[in-house]
Design a protein around this motif. Structure first.
Motif, short mmCIF file in Angstrom:
data_model
loop_
_atom_site.label_atom_id
_atom_site.label_comp_id
_atom_site.label_asym_id
_atom_site.label_seq_id
_atom_site.Cartn_x
_atom_site.Cartn_y
_atom_site.Cartn_z
N ILE A 24 0.87 -1.18 0.00
CA ILE A 24 0.00 0.00 0.00
C ILE A 24 0.90 1.23 0.00
N LEU A 25 0.83 2.02 -1.05
CA LEU A 25 1.62 3.25 -1.15
C LEU A 25 0.74 4.43 -0.75
N SER A 26 1.16 5.14 0.29
CA SER A 26 0.35 6.22 0.85
C SER A 26 1.13 7.53 0.84
N TYR A 27 0.46 8.60 0.41
CA TYR A 27 1.08 9.94 0.40
C TYR A 27 1.04 10.56 1.79
N TRP A 28 2.19 11.07 2.22
CA TRP A 28 2.32 11.81 3.47
C TRP A 28 2.77 13.24 3.16
N GLU A 29 2.19 14.19 3.86
CA GLU A 29 2.58 15.58 3.68
C GLU A 29 3.89 15.87 4.40
N ALA A 70 6.77 20.65 7.50
CA ALA A 70 6.62 22.10 7.62
C ALA A 70 5.16 22.53 7.59
N HIS A 71 4.33 21.75 6.91
CA HIS A 71 2.90 22.09 6.83
C HIS A 71 2.12 21.32 7.89
N LYS A 72 2.06 20.01 7.74
CA LYS A 72 1.42 19.13 8.72
C LYS A 72 0.04 19.64 9.10
N ASP A 73 -0.73 20.04 8.07
CA ASP A 73 -2.03 20.63 8.33
C ASP A 73 -3.16 19.79 7.75
N GLY A 74 -2.85 18.56 7.32
CA GLY A 74 -3.88 17.68 6.81
C GLY A 74 -4.35 18.00 5.42
N VAL A 75 -3.56 18.77 4.67
CA VAL A 75 -3.89 19.16 3.31
C VAL A 75 -2.67 18.88 2.43
N VAL A 76 -2.91 18.49 1.19
CA VAL A 76 -1.81 18.27 0.25
C VAL A 76 -0.95 19.53 0.19
N ASP A 77 0.36 19.37 0.32
CA ASP A 77 1.26 20.52 0.40
C ASP A 77 1.29 21.32 -0.90
N GLU A 115 -4.33 10.54 6.45
CA GLU A 115 -4.93 11.44 7.43
C GLU A 115 -5.23 12.84 6.89
N PRO A 116 -6.28 12.97 6.10
CA PRO A 116 -6.62 14.25 5.46
C PRO A 116 -7.44 15.17 6.36
N PHE A 117 -6.95 15.42 7.57
CA PHE A 117 -7.77 16.11 8.58
C PHE A 117 -7.98 17.58 8.28
N ALA A 135 -14.88 18.12 0.78
CA ALA A 135 -13.67 18.49 0.04
C ALA A 135 -12.75 17.28 -0.11
N TRP A 136 -12.64 16.48 0.94
CA TRP A 136 -11.81 15.29 0.85
C TRP A 136 -12.39 14.31 -0.17
N ALA A 137 -13.68 14.09 -0.14
CA ALA A 137 -14.31 13.17 -1.09
C ALA A 137 -14.09 13.64 -2.52
N ASN A 138 -14.17 14.93 -2.73
CA ASN A 138 -13.97 15.46 -4.08
C ASN A 138 -12.53 15.25 -4.57
N LEU A 139 -11.56 15.40 -3.66
CA LEU A 139 -10.18 15.17 -4.06
C LEU A 139 -9.96 13.70 -4.43
N VAL A 140 -10.53 12.79 -3.66
CA VAL A 140 -10.40 11.37 -3.98
C VAL A 140 -11.05 11.07 -5.33
#
Length: 478
Positions: free
Chosen positions: A132-137, A140-147, A176-178, A184-189
């Motif tokens: 399972i390949l998972s994207y991590w931000e 420096a951001h760590k805000d639950g949004v794609v950097d 963890e797309p918090f 908004a998360w569903a739309n990105l997926v």
């Protein structure tokens, strides 16, 4: 999710802890743990995923290439492949794992490191592992949004182009797309899926909302029908919860009716501090959480990916890495932790069953399907209902409804004490040995589970009594 090292086990950033705690809902529930409603496009079960996370010592949040423990950005493809073969082999032989979750970020993929890092993916699939390949931000951001969306899409284009044809490789658009609202998360997926139409939905893991902490909204979204759902759940999210029943309710509430599509691709607890996860809870939230959640996953046939299988310096790590160069080996950190992990994957004796009395041919039963503490148990015509479905756990509990235990009231030790229903609490008065001679004996007293007065009729009461070899003290689980 931020994971502590040994030195930071109780010093998590306060804002993250507050957010995580806010995500926890421990509403009471008496839903039978063995029952999951059908879901459109769902799978019969997900326990084909028996996995562990292989993590960077920095917890996978990085503003440079994310590098799993034991690897190096200076390694060649061949060296990475050899190291990964050793580590994956350790996961396989020590734990029985068949799945590894690996982190990626744009720095790992869009630069020179990808040429070698892909060796870890290739080594895992060559050994028959799911990856399972998972994207991590970035940290420096760590805000639950794609950097950065541009580098994000470039990364996924590279990854999907390389592994679209490998059926063992799965894709998780974000960990963890918090920072996103549920919509908004569903739309990105949905955008991810439409951008990479060559990836079948059954090779996509859709993260739950928030800290991957609830899958009910993504489960209900018809755009994701046929995809797997990923859930995270941790004990430190509620350190005051030491009740087994509370953790059962917590996990069930996060899953809803979506267990047959859900993989818990992060869960974990301390494995280097000597805690016993097959013994009494002793008012310890880690033990209550591990025992309850592994029981729920086992009963629901759910796959899981433990956090972490290997992360250097992490008290949660299931394994410790030894050796140097490509000569690497792994050792287990906790025998009881391994037992619970394998139990969560479906090992160790199957699911909930009836307990049938040899003398009566009737089953151990909760009268009227009540969930009330203190209810005296009886025997009744076997019907396979939830009030007759008992799960024997590694902690030697006999659990019904997912959170109620076969109990000797008040820790009584006298023959003739009636057996009752009570919230599972880990006491020895709730522990039972299921013996090869057909008896079920109390760990606390050695007394046998017994049909009072050798009764055979419906509603005959069940007690504990001095073992005497009678057929009213013989039981089968089937």
């Amino acid at each position: 999710m931020f994971r502590p090292t040994t030195s930071t086990a109780h010093r998590r950033p306060s804002w993250r802890l507050a957010l995580a705690a806010a995500a926890v809902s421990l509403a009471a529930s008496s839903i039978a743990v063995g029952v999951a409603g059908p879901t459109p496009g769902a799978y019969a079960a997900t326990n084909q995923f028996k996995g562990v996370n292989w993590a960077d010592p920095r917890d996978n949040y990085a503003d440079d290439p994310v590098v799993p423990s034991g690897l190096s950005t200076s390694d060649s493809y061949a060296t990475t492949y050899a190291k990964a073969t050793a580590v994956i082999g350790g996961f396989q032989s020590n734990l029985g794992a068949n799945t590894v979750r690996l982190p990626i970020n744009p720095y790992s993929v869009n630069g020179s490191f990808w040429a070698s890092y892909s060796g870890a993916v290739d080594a895992a699939t060559a050994k028959g592992f799911n990856v399972i390949l998972s994207y991590w931000e970035g940290v420096a951001h760590k805000d639950g949004v794609v950097d950065d969306l541009t580098s994000y899409w470039t990364m996924w284009q590279t990854v999907t182009s390389k592994y679209a044809g490998n059926s063992r490789v799965y894709f998780e658009p974000m960990n963890e797309p918090f920072g996103y609202s549920a919509s908004a998360w569903a739309n990105l997926v949905a955008q991810w899926m439409s951008t990479y139409p060559s990836i079948p939905k059954n090779r996509v893991f859709v993260s739950g909302t928030g800290y991957n902490d609830n899958v009910t909204s993504v489960c209900a979204d018809s755009r994701f029908t046929g995809a797997y759902l990923s859930l995270h759940v941790y004990g430190f999210w509620n350190t005051s919860q030491t009740a087994y029943a509370g953790w059962v309710s917590d996990l069930r509430n996060r899953i809803g009716s979506c267990a047959s599509r859900t993989v818990v691709d992060e869960w974990g607890a301390q494995m280097t501090t000597g805690l016993n996860y097959t013994g009494p809870i002793n008012n310890n939230y880690f033990i209550a959480y591990v025992e309850a959640d592994s029981d729920v996953m086992h009963a629901l046939g759910m796959g899981s990916v433990y956090w972490p299988g290997l992360r250097n310096g992490d008290t949660y790590s299931m394994e410790t890495l030894h050796g140097s160069g490509t000569n690497l080996t792994l050792t287990n950190n906790s025998a009881s932790g391994v037992t619970r992990l394998q139990w969560a994957w479906g090992g160790g004796g199957g699911g909930a069953t009836v307990i049938r009395g040899t003398g009566s041919n009737r089953c151990l039963d909760v009268p009227g399907s009540t969930t009330m503490n203190g209810t005296q148990l009886d025997i009744w015509d076997c019907n396979g209902g939830g009030n007759q479905s008992w799960l024997l756990t590694p902690s030697k509990w006999l659990v019904v409804y997912g959170n109620k235990c076969l109990d000797i009231p008040g820790g009584a030790t006298a023959s003739g004490t009636k057996a009752e229903l009570w919230d599972c609490n880990g006491g020895t008065n709730q522990q039972w040995n299921v013996n090869s001679n057909g008896t079920i004996t109390s760990v606390a007293t050695g007394l046998c589970l017994d049909v009072s007065g050798a009764g055979t009729a419906n509603h005959s009461e069940v007690d504990v009594y001095t073992c005497n070899g009678g057929t009213n003290q013989k039981w089968t689980r089937a």
